[in-house]
Design an enzyme around this catalytic site. Structure first.
Site, PDB file in Angstrom:
ATOM      1  N   ASP A   3       0.731  -1.392  -0.022  1.00  0.00           N
ATOM      2  CA  ASP A   3       0.095   0.210  -0.013  1.00  0.00           C
ATOM      3  C   ASP A   3       0.879   1.238  -0.064  1.00  0.00           C
ATOM      4  O   ASP A   3       1.933   1.177   0.353  1.00  0.00           O
ATOM      5  CB  ASP A   3      -0.934   0.052   1.103  1.00  0.00           C
ATOM      6  CG  ASP A   3      -0.195  -0.498   2.489  1.00  0.00           C
ATOM      7  OD1 ASP A   3       0.776  -0.567   2.204  1.00  0.00           O
ATOM      8  OD2 ASP A   3      -0.915  -0.978   3.449  1.00  0.00           O
ATOM      9  N   GLU A  55     -10.009  -2.098   5.462  1.00  0.00           N
ATOM     10  CA  GLU A  55     -10.745  -2.169   6.879  1.00  0.00           C
ATOM     11  C   GLU A  55     -11.665  -3.010   6.849  1.00  0.00           C
ATOM     12  O   GLU A  55     -12.231  -3.554   5.655  1.00  0.00           O
ATOM     13  CB  GLU A  55     -11.203  -0.598   7.147  1.00  0.00           C
ATOM     14  CG  GLU A  55      -9.969   0.445   6.916  1.00  0.00           C
ATOM     15  CD  GLU A  55      -9.012   0.329   7.984  1.00  0.00           C
ATOM     16  OE1 GLU A  55      -9.134  -0.540   9.043  1.00  0.00           O
ATOM     17  OE2 GLU A  55      -8.009   1.166   8.109  1.00  0.00           O
TER      18      GLU A  55
HETATM   19  C1  F6R Z   1       1.567  -1.734   6.227  1.00  0.00           C
HETATM   20  C2  F6R Z   1      -0.069  -2.021   6.324  1.00  0.00           C
HETATM   21  C3  F6R Z   1      -0.620  -2.227   7.662  1.00  0.00           C
HETATM   22  C4  F6R Z   1       0.211  -2.656   8.870  1.00  0.00           C
HETATM   23  C5  F6R Z   1      -0.672  -2.817  10.099  1.00  0.00           C
HETATM   24  C6  F6R Z   1       0.215  -3.187  11.495  1.00  0.00           C
HETATM   25  O1  F6R Z   1       1.846  -1.972   4.937  1.00  0.00           O
HETATM   26  O2  F6R Z   1      -0.368  -2.478   5.474  1.00  0.00           O
HETATM   27  O3  F6R Z   1      -1.706  -3.170   7.447  1.00  0.00           O
HETATM   28  O4  F6R Z   1       0.744  -3.891   8.548  1.00  0.00           O
HETATM   29  O5  F6R Z   1      -1.279  -1.489  10.117  1.00  0.00           O
HETATM   30  O6  F6R Z   1       0.950  -2.064  11.520  1.00  0.00           O
HETATM   31  P1  F6R Z   1       2.162  -2.185  12.573  1.00  0.00           P
HETATM   32  O7  F6R Z   1       3.162  -3.050  12.154  1.00  0.00           O
HETATM   33  O8  F6R Z   1       2.792  -0.883  12.657  1.00  0.00           O
HETATM   34  O9  F6R Z   1       1.311  -2.374  14.032  1.00  0.00           O
END
Ligand code: F6R
Length: 241
Positions: free
Chosen positions: A67, A143
């Site tokens: 993304d 989401e």
């Molecule tokens: C990142 C992404 C998100 C994260 C998720 C967890 O490219 O697509 O889905 O993997 O928000 O984020 P962290 O690792 O910061 O807790």
């Protein structure tokens, strides 16, 4: 789903890096599906270490990222382009023209989604797709409520996700309101999936993922429809102390 519980974040990062390194050793021109965020930082660090001290080469790999925020240029410190360059690409021997992320600055974001998804299909999907998980079960920027059939698409970021990501921005007002993300079907086109979670704050999401109920209200549960998923968690994320 194959669940591996590691003692702590360092062990989890090493394990994930090992799985990616194995993929690259077996198939030097592998397509690596990559994620950003806090969780994979240790994985990139370990892969860079393996490149520097063990001669692991990424010369022929192609990378596709999950993304990117809408409206941020690759030079913007909060863009995922910038994250990938600073945490990984700048330190390894992969080729610049084999790094793919959605272009969040495209004038026509819908056309950009189609282009990006077609590119992933042409590449045959990721050989291994790295994922983190949001507190609400999001994967990529998909989401709750996102159809499992979704391909790469534009999303309006909800308040919870914008708040969670605000830690990287000077203020929440500067967190973009939109992003481009691989859809759930696009993610599932990866041949092998590696989803990671670390820390207490992820324990509830991990529990929900592992309880096996499949519902669009919890995007990560789509992974139950995939034949080769490894869930890598540390003891805190597993619900231990
Ligand atoms: C990142 C992404 C998100 C994260 C998720 C967890 O490219 O697509 O889905 O993997 O928000 O984020 P962290 O690792 O910061 O807790």
């Amino acid at each position: 789903m194959n669940v591996i519980t590691c003692r702590h974040y360092e062990e989890l990062s090493e394990k994930a890096a090992e799985m990616i390194a194995e993929t690259v050793k077996q198939k030097p021109d592998a397509v690596l599906g990559l994620a950003t965020g806090g969780t994979p930082e240790g994985v990139y660090k370990e892969l860079v270490r393996m490149h520097r001290s063990e001669g692991l080469s990424f010369r022929d790999v192609t990378t596709i990222n999950l993304d990117e925020y809408a409206g941020l240029s690759p030079e913007d410190k909060n863009s995922y382009h910038y994250y990938m360059n600073t945490h990984f690409f700048a330190h390894i021997d992969s080729k610049k023209d084999r790094h793919f992320l959605p272009d969040g600055r495209a004038d026509d974001l819908e056309a950009e989604c189609e282009r990006y998804d077609r590119l992933i299909q042409t590449l045959g999907g990721a050989d291994i797709q790295l994922l983190g998980i949001g507190h609400n079960g999001h994967i990529g920027f998909n989401e709750p409520g996102t159809p499992f059939e979704s391909r790469t698409h534009v999303v309006e970021l909800n308040e919870e996700t914008r708040r969670a990501n605000a830690r990287y921005f000077p203020s929440i007002d500067q967190v973009p309101e939109k992003a481009v993300t691989m859809g759930i079907r696009t993610i599932l086109s990866g041949k092998r999936i590696l989803i990671m979670a670390s820390g207490k704050s992820k324990a509830q999401a991990v529990k929900q993922l592992l309880d096996g109920r499949v519902s669009e209200a919890f995007p990560a549960s789509a992974l139950h429809e995939h034949p080769d998923v490894t869930v890598l968690i540390d003891e805190e994320a597993a619900g231990g102390d």
